[in-house]
Write a protein that holds these residues in place. Structure first.
Motif, mmCIF file in Angstrom:
data_model
loop_
_atom_site.group_PDB
_atom_site.id
_atom_site.type_symbol
_atom_site.label_atom_id
_atom_site.label_comp_id
_atom_site.label_asym_id
_atom_site.label_seq_id
_atom_site.Cartn_x
_atom_site.Cartn_y
_atom_site.Cartn_z
ATOM 1 N N GLU A 163 -17.317 30.930 -19.377
ATOM 2 C CA GLU A 163 -18.203 30.483 -18.295
ATOM 3 C C GLU A 163 -19.367 29.634 -18.796
ATOM 4 O O GLU A 163 -20.150 29.112 -17.997
ATOM 5 N N ILE A 164 -19.499 29.492 -20.109
ATOM 6 C CA ILE A 164 -20.660 28.762 -20.645
ATOM 7 C C ILE A 164 -20.673 27.321 -20.179
ATOM 8 O O ILE A 164 -21.674 26.828 -19.644
ATOM 9 N N VAL A 165 -19.564 26.601 -20.370
ATOM 10 C CA VAL A 165 -19.536 25.176 -20.006
ATOM 11 C C VAL A 165 -19.744 24.978 -18.516
ATOM 12 O O VAL A 165 -20.589 24.160 -18.112
ATOM 13 N N PRO A 166 -19.019 25.678 -17.618
ATOM 14 C CA PRO A 166 -19.272 25.486 -16.179
ATOM 15 C C PRO A 166 -20.707 25.790 -15.773
ATOM 16 O O PRO A 166 -21.282 25.077 -14.949
ATOM 17 N N LYS A 167 -21.289 26.828 -16.350
ATOM 18 C CA LYS A 167 -22.667 27.172 -15.992
ATOM 19 C C LYS A 167 -23.647 26.077 -16.406
ATOM 20 O O LYS A 167 -24.542 25.702 -15.641
ATOM 21 N N ILE A 168 -23.499 25.567 -17.626
ATOM 22 C CA ILE A 168 -24.421 24.518 -18.102
ATOM 23 C C ILE A 168 -24.243 23.249 -17.287
ATOM 24 O O ILE A 168 -25.222 22.587 -16.918
ATOM 25 N N VAL A 169 -22.992 22.888 -16.987
ATOM 26 C CA VAL A 169 -22.745 21.683 -16.194
ATOM 27 C C VAL A 169 -23.368 21.815 -14.820
ATOM 28 O O VAL A 169 -24.015 20.880 -14.314
ATOM 29 N N GLU A 170 -23.223 22.974 -14.225
ATOM 30 C CA GLU A 170 -23.795 23.185 -12.895
ATOM 31 C C GLU A 170 -25.313 23.222 -12.934
ATOM 32 O O GLU A 170 -25.992 22.706 -12.039
ATOM 33 N N LYS A 171 -25.845 23.788 -13.988
ATOM 34 C CA LYS A 171 -27.300 23.961 -14.070
ATOM 35 C C LYS A 171 -28.025 22.682 -14.468
ATOM 36 O O LYS A 171 -29.087 22.369 -13.932
ATOM 37 N N LYS A 172 -27.456 21.922 -15.399
ATOM 38 C CA LYS A 172 -28.198 20.796 -15.979
ATOM 39 C C LYS A 172 -27.653 19.427 -15.611
ATOM 40 O O LYS A 172 -28.378 18.435 -15.732
ATOM 41 N N PHE A 173 -26.389 19.338 -15.197
ATOM 42 C CA PHE A 173 -25.810 18.027 -14.939
ATOM 43 C C PHE A 173 -25.268 17.883 -13.521
ATOM 44 O O PHE A 173 -24.494 16.969 -13.249
ATOM 45 N N ALA A 174 -25.655 18.793 -12.635
ATOM 46 C CA ALA A 174 -25.099 18.747 -11.283
ATOM 47 C C ALA A 174 -25.507 17.483 -10.545
ATOM 48 O O ALA A 174 -24.726 16.899 -9.799
ATOM 49 N N ASN A 175 -26.736 17.034 -10.767
ATOM 50 C CA ASN A 175 -27.250 15.896 -9.999
ATOM 51 C C ASN A 175 -27.484 14.660 -10.849
ATOM 52 O O ASN A 175 -28.115 13.709 -10.395
ATOM 53 N N SER A 176 -26.985 14.672 -12.069
ATOM 54 C CA SER A 176 -27.247 13.526 -12.944
ATOM 55 C C SER A 176 -26.105 13.374 -13.939
ATOM 56 O O SER A 176 -25.572 14.355 -14.452
ATOM 57 N N ALA A 177 -25.757 12.124 -14.159
ATOM 58 C CA ALA A 177 -24.706 11.837 -15.137
ATOM 59 C C ALA A 177 -25.298 11.324 -16.440
ATOM 60 O O ALA A 177 -24.572 10.896 -17.320
ATOM 61 N N ARG A 178 -26.613 11.357 -16.569
ATOM 62 C CA ARG A 178 -27.249 10.816 -17.761
ATOM 63 C C ARG A 178 -28.293 11.805 -18.275
ATOM 64 O O ARG A 178 -28.715 12.723 -17.583
ATOM 65 N N GLY A 179 -28.738 11.580 -19.471
ATOM 66 C CA GLY A 179 -29.830 12.356 -20.040
ATOM 67 C C GLY A 179 -29.373 13.581 -20.802
ATOM 68 O O GLY A 179 -28.204 13.975 -20.782
ATOM 69 N N ASN A 180 -30.328 14.194 -21.497
ATOM 70 C CA ASN A 180 -30.124 15.427 -22.258
ATOM 71 C C ASN A 180 -28.933 15.307 -23.201
ATOM 72 O O ASN A 180 -27.979 16.085 -23.148
ATOM 73 N N GLU A 181 -29.021 14.327 -24.105
ATOM 74 C CA GLU A 181 -27.894 14.057 -24.999
ATOM 75 C C GLU A 181 -27.643 15.194 -25.975
ATOM 76 O O GLU A 181 -26.508 15.403 -26.406
ATOM 77 N N PHE A 182 -28.686 15.946 -26.348
ATOM 78 C CA PHE A 182 -28.483 17.081 -27.245
ATOM 79 C C PHE A 182 -27.502 18.088 -26.632
ATOM 80 O O PHE A 182 -26.579 18.569 -27.297
ATOM 81 N N ILE A 183 -27.703 18.393 -25.355
ATOM 82 C CA ILE A 183 -26.835 19.369 -24.694
ATOM 83 C C ILE A 183 -25.432 18.800 -24.556
ATOM 84 O O ILE A 183 -24.433 19.513 -24.727
ATOM 85 N N ARG A 184 -25.331 17.515 -24.274
ATOM 86 C CA ARG A 184 -24.020 16.903 -24.128
ATOM 87 C C ARG A 184 -23.240 16.959 -25.453
ATOM 88 O O ARG A 184 -22.048 17.287 -25.479
ATOM 89 N N VAL A 185 -23.919 16.626 -26.544
ATOM 90 C CA VAL A 185 -23.268 16.715 -27.850
ATOM 91 C C VAL A 185 -22.899 18.159 -28.157
ATOM 92 O O VAL A 185 -21.804 18.451 -28.677
ATOM 93 N N GLY A 186 -23.794 19.092 -27.835
ATOM 94 C CA GLY A 186 -23.503 20.506 -28.070
ATOM 95 C C GLY A 186 -22.303 20.981 -27.274
ATOM 96 O O GLY A 186 -21.460 21.742 -27.795
#
Length: 1192
Positions: free
Chosen positions: A658-681
């Motif tokens: 559930e880690i990936v779905p939760k992070i995607v919903e929490k941090k990338f739900a409304n944006s397709a850009r930004g927070n490159e550290f989390i994206r790389v992680g």
């Protein structure tokens, strides 16, 4: 004077060849010198000064030589001790013998300047004590100091040396009144003592090295018994008045330093009466609010005052270890200190109040001193804190045990969370000083150890950086001091804590100085204490050099130490507490790798404690914490899978999924850009889940979210996100689609979508998908193999819309190379034997790769096409070898094979170093390929004779000196001539002098040798050069260096036979090509090169000369004044050198030269056009006709 003697003698130590006179002394000899080998040369230099001092240039050269020789002994200055006194006597004799004439004053300065160099090398204390003590020298030295401007930057060295010499002369036992009779003629009537006092005050206010030496002189002078009664009161009063003066910086510093020196060297009973007066002045001066120099000077003075209030004695209550023999510790024998140390401890509370009677009298003053020193521990500058720490150690050594205990309490208050990093650092320095002096008693160790454990990991975050490395370094120093201060049985209860702290710091600290300090402290404890668990084994792998590289310390040293279970859990706990969420991305990545490595040693602990904690941190709102947890958890999963210990409860498995779905919903739900550290992680976490085969093959939500996220990241504009996504996507597709029967049928659609993205209108999308395709195994690609290869070839092809997209073309070629290298080719239709050759359009692939190897795209970053060329070279090498392995290389069109070898050889002689190296290695691999050999290469035997295997194995392909003479021999091979000659021409126009000279030199030598055997080869090269010129018209990358290169060949006479062979074809063709190249060009540099080339054509036959002159007259009326001026100058020089008797008589030629020289060619073009026409008439050539009507 011998110019090379010293260099030759030192060269014997290393076997060096130092033939060049100005060659620097080799760095890195360390302590390899065994004696003062240059003494003869040095004495020759010193004795030559009276003969050369009038020549400034000679003096400068001599002083530089002398300085270089002496500087070699900076690390071993004791080697010159035997000759030091003789050198001093030589220089001082020159000083004494010189009179006061202006030219003799220069010699005085010079002698003292050379003498000052000895102070630098050997140190003032060692040099001064070897100075002569004759009383007769005092007056001349004093006279010189009185008359000299000591603040002059040109003569400060003289003043410094004489002040130091005077400090020795003034301690002469004779009364100074004995010298007054010799100075009765002085008008002011001052005594020697008065003059000395005046010079002291003159020097003390100077803000240079003379002012630094003056306190030493003052302390020696005023502590004389006969001077103390006369001048001490006045001088103390004089300095106390100047301590608070805010505007007199030099005076204040001098006053502080002078008082410190006096309180250091004078007898206590003689200066005790001044203590309270000076202390009051120091406190009133508010030195702690001044700059660093004054704060340090004030701290030194106040500690000297505090020591003066107490009698000079060692604290009877201090802890004394006794014998500190390393041999005894290593052998395990009993130290003598076991009895002495214990007896001291028994008598700590002895009745010693009688020895501290002065404390009652000066208790207030002593308390003020200690308060100031404790405040100094919190100073913002390290030098002040260090001085305060030493002061506390010195003062505490004279205090009774009860007072010292209060000082200890004050030091420990510095380690409060409310205090800053300066207080922590100062506290550590003070603890180390107390420990070194035996003032930190064993009973205090239980209190100190917890403080030091916190100091060893102290790190104060400030934005995107942190402070605290100096605190950790100082804490290691305390640990080092403990090793020398205490008996093993005292430290034994705390061994595990100390060893663990030092190991954590030496392996996981961010700063190299802290890791090395911890390593040194650990080694000291192992040697001195002898009871550290696995100490010898650890210091063997964690030495000074091993921990110097951070990556090595995190990933290799930690693994070796982690094998000892006593440390493993603590190391993992430290990484979890402080490092996995570190602000530095590199530290987080290294922490993840270290956690994975250590998880192999403690899988149960990691599974039960670490993994659940990391799962909760993955969704943390802090970016650093979330990123660190993702990559750390991923690394642990991969390592546990490698040892088959990847066994979690269902709840843990569900939480991980559930880690990936939760992070995607929490941090990338409304944006397709930004927070490159989390994206790389997230990319790395998905990659780790795929590699560790986590059981989510039937989890539709996990697969869908991860697939969508990776697809999005493949088109990211951030390079790192894109690369990590490509790696993760390949492993994800393999595990959750290819190896998943429920999803296997989706592969075709995925590959089709990726091929479509290779033709996207967005360059990052092309790059990311090409990278992902290159990482997919052939077993996955075979479903759509032909479409994938076709799409990659299309992506690697340059088009008008994608000219500047060199990165996408490079990545497509890298993907092709990766596909070809993963599996061999096969003539069969079955995939079991390799990639079926029938699926590969060999001709299309080769044509595409050959087109890519000639990509010379440039933008503001420079030659970005070199990325494509390097990738295409790799792809050509791999593709050719694979074809040869399956026996199909012989079916390739011979012209293509020739082109492959020619173009790779061309890259070997071009101007970019990295491309030459890459191409050279590929070239050597192809020609020396074994099993089977590539026999279809044209002229392979000739090439192998030029490039034998031994040469290819040892040559530095970056060195044009080594490689260009070899490749120029290949010009005799017709299939390579065009490509190699073009490469040499391009290198001949390089901005690098070495490349340009080596390219021009190689071609020139070859043509000279060819011309000596006949004109056939020269004519062939000339025709090839014309073909290169014609094929690359209006391509400045080739034509500009070509014109420059041909001009040089004509100037050297190498190409002259081509102009005078009677056919005129070469000369006329070259002139016509030059005219077409320069037509409508606005680039002045290019026009000038063309004019120079045309001028060199005036060496040819009549037809060539007329044609060249006809073109030159056009530029005499060019729109650019600079072109007109340069053209006139070049024609004048050519006529002067080569003449023009074929065109006109001698008198007419001279008239033309006069017109060229005297006319104002920089003026208006319409004004010079009639002059140009007159020249045309004289030479009987048609006047140029302007295509553009002149402006009104």
């Amino acid at each position: 004077m011998s110019k090379k003697g010293s260099r030759q003698s030192l060269a014997e130590l290393e076997g060096l060849d130092l033939d060049h006179e100005l060659e620097e002394f080799p760095i890195g000899l360390g302590c390899a010198l065994d004696m003062f080998r240059e003494k003869d040369e040095v004495f020759e230099i010193l004795n030559s000064l009276p003969g050369i001092y009038t020549s400034q240039s000679t003096v400068e050269v001599t002083y530089e030589t002398y300085g270089k020789i002496m500087d070699r002994y900076q690390e071993q200055p004791h080697l010159i001790d035997h000759h030091l006194e003789a050198m001093i006597n030589v220089l001082l004799s020159q000083f004494r013998d010189s009179n006061s004439k202006p030219e003799q004053v220069i010699l005085k300065h010079l002698s003292l300047q050379f003498l000052r160099r000895l102070f630098k090398v050997r140190g003032p204390k060692e040099v001064v004590k070897r100075f002569p003590h004759e009383i007769a020298d005092l007056v001349p030295v004093l006279n010189y100091l009185e008359n000299e401007n000591l603040d002059d930057p040109c003569t400060w060295e003289s003043g410094y040396v004489l002040v130091m010499w005077l400090s020795i002369l003034v301690i002469n036992p004779f009364h100074l009144k004995l010298l007054d009779g010799q100075e009765e003629e002085r008008k002011d009537g001052l005594t020697i003592a008065q003059r000395l006092m005046k010079v002291c005050k003159k020097c003390i206010v100077l803000n240079n090295n003379v002012g630094t030496a003056a306190p030493f002189l003052i302390s020696r002078f005023l502590t004389r018994p006969d001077m103390q009664e006369v001048y001490m009161d006045n001088f103390i009063e004089w300095t106390c008045v100047r301590l608070p003066e805010p505007m007199a910086f030099g005076t204040r510093v001098g006053a502080f330093a002078a008082l410190s020196a006096i309180f250091k060297h004078a007898k206590r009973q003689e200066i005790l009466k001044y203590g309270e007066q000076v202390l009051k002045a120091v406190l009133f001066s508010k030195y702690e609010k001044c700059d660093t120099v004054l704060r340090k000077a004030g701290t030194k003075l106040i500690q000297r005052i505090g020591m003066m209030f107490m009698k000079t004695k060692m604290a009877p209550w201090r802890y004394q270890r006794g014998s500190r023999s390393l041999v005894c510790n290593l052998k395990g024998t009993t130290n003598l200190s076991e009895t002495s140390g214990s007896s001291d401890l028994k008598n700590l509370g002895g009745n010693d109040q009688a020895n501290y009677e002065e404390l009652n009298q000066y208790s207030g003053a002593i308390e003020s001193v200690i308060d100031k020193l404790l405040e100094g521990l919190k100073d913002k500058d390290t030098v002040v804190r260090w001085s305060s720490a030493k002061g506390i150690g010195r003062v505490t050594n004279r205090l009774p045990k009860e007072y010292a205990d209060e000082v200890m309490e004050g030091i420990l208050q510095n380690f409060s969370p409310r205090e800053g990093n300066a207080a922590w650092h100062g506290g550590c320095l003070a603890l180390a000083e107390l420990a070194r002096r035996g003032l930190l008693l064993p009973e205090r160790i239980p209190t100190v150890i917890p403080v030091l454990k916190r100091a060893m990991v102290y790190d104060e975050i400030r934005g995107n950086f942190s402070v605290g490395s100096h605190v950790r370094d100082a804490a290691c120093y305390v640990m080092w001091a403990f090793a020398r201060a205490f008996e093993p049985h005292i430290i034994e209860p705390y061994v595990n804590d100390i060893a663990t702290c030092l190991i954590i710091t030496m392996t996981f600290d961010r700063e190299v100085n802290c890791r090395r300090a911890a390593s040194a402290a650990f080694q000291e404890n192992v040697g001195r204490q002898g009871n550290f668990p696995h100490g010898i084994d650890i210091i063997t792998v964690a030495d000074y050099f091993a921990v110097g590289i951070r990556t090595n310390a995190f990933t290799k040293v930690s693994v070796e130490i982690g094998k000892f279970q006593i440390y493993t859990t603590a190391m993992i706990a430290h990484l979890m507490d402080l490092k996995f969420n570190h602000f530095d991305e590199v530290v987080r990545e290294l922490t993840a790798e270290a956690l994975g490595n250590l998880a192999i040693m403690e899988p149960l602990y990691v599974t039960e404690k670490v993994v659940p904690a990391l799962i909760s941190f993955c969704t943390d709102s802090d970016t650093y914490t979330s990123h660190g947890a993702l990559i750390s958890l991923g690394a642990i999963l991969v390592k546990l899978k490698s040892i088959d210990r990847l066994k979690f409860s269902n709840d843990i498995l569900t939480s991980i999924g559930e880690i990936v779905p939760k992070i995607v919903e929490k941090k990338f739900a409304n944006s397709a850009r930004g927070n490159e550290f989390i994206r790389v992680g997230l990319n790395e976490f998905i990659d780790s889940c795929s590699l560790s085969k986590m059981p989510y093959h039937n989890d539709e939500n996990f697969i869908t979210v991860c697939h969508k996220l990776l697809e999005e990241h493949l088109s990211s504009v951030e390079n790192r996100t894109r690369i990590s996504a490509g790696k993760a996507f390949a492993h994800f597709v393999v595990e959750y689609y290819h190896n998943n029967p429920a999803k296997h049928n989706c592969l075709t659609g995925i590959l089709e979508g990726m091929c479509k993205e290779l033709t996207s209108n967005v360059m990052p999308a092309r790059q990311g998908h090409a990278h992902a395709l290159g990482r997919l195994p052939v077993s996955v690609l075979k479903e759509n193999f032909v479409d994938v290869i076709t799409a990659l070839l299309k992506c690697s092809t340059i088009t008008p819309d994608t000219v500047l997209w060199a990165e996408s073309r490079r990545d497509a070629l890298v993907a092709l190379s990766s596909i070809f290298i993963h599996k061999k080719f096969s003539r069969n239709s079955s995939w079991e034997d390799g990639i079926p050759l029938e699926l590969l359009n060999t001709e299309q692939i080769l044509n595409s790769l050959l087109e890519s190897i000639e990509d010379y795209t440039t933008d503001k970053r420079g030659d970005i096409g070199c990325w494509v060329r390097k990738s295409s070279i790799t792809a050509l090498k791999i593709f050719s070898i694979r074809l040869n392995e399956c026996g199909s290389f012989k079916d390739v069109d011979p012209s293509n094979i020739s082109k492959i070898m020619g173009l790779i050889a061309k890259q070997c002689v071009e101007k970019i170093d990295n491309v030459r190296v890459h191409a050279g290695q590929a070239f050597a691999t192809i020609i020396h390929q074994k099993d089977p050999e590539m026999l279809d290469i044209p002229h392979r035997d000739a090439i192998l004779r030029i490039f034998p295997e031994d040469f290819c194995r040892s040559v530095n392909w970056r060195s044009t000196t080594s490689t260009f003479p070899k490749f120029v021999e290949m010009l005799t091979l017709e299939h390579c001539t065009y490509y190699l000659l073009e490469g040499f021409i391009i290198s001949g126009g390089s901005l690098s002098d070495s490349v340009m000279k080596d390219a021009n030199g190689a071609i020139t030598n070859y043509l000279v040798a060819a011309g000596a055997m006949g004109d056939a080869e020269l004519n062939r090269i000339g025709q090839v050069m014309l073909k290169i010129f014609e094929s690359n018209l209006r391509m400045d990358r080739v034509t500009v260096p070509l014109m420059k290169f041909v001009t040089q060949l004509l100037q050297s006479g190498t190409f002259l036979p081509l102009l005078t062979d009677g056919s005129d074809s070469f000369g006329l063709a070259l002139i016509e090509l030059t005219k077409n190249e320069l037509f409508k060009s606005g680039r002045v540099e290019k026009l000038v090169l063309g004019v120079e080339l045309l001028c060199e054509m005036l060496q040819g036959s009549l037809a060539v000369i007329r044609s060249a002159m006809k073109k030159l007259t056009v530029y005499l009326a060019h729109a650019y004044p600079r072109v007109r001026v340069i053209t006139s100058q070049k024609i004048y020089e050519a006529l002067l050198t080569y003449g023009a008797e074929e065109l006109a008589s001698q008198e007419e030629v001279e008239h033309v030269m006069t017109l060229l020289q005297e006319s104002q060619w920089e003026g208006d073009a319409n004004a010079v056009r009639p002059i140009r026409n007159q020249i045309c008439t004289i030479f009987n050539i048609p006047q140029p006709i302007s295509l553009k009507p002149p402006s009104a």
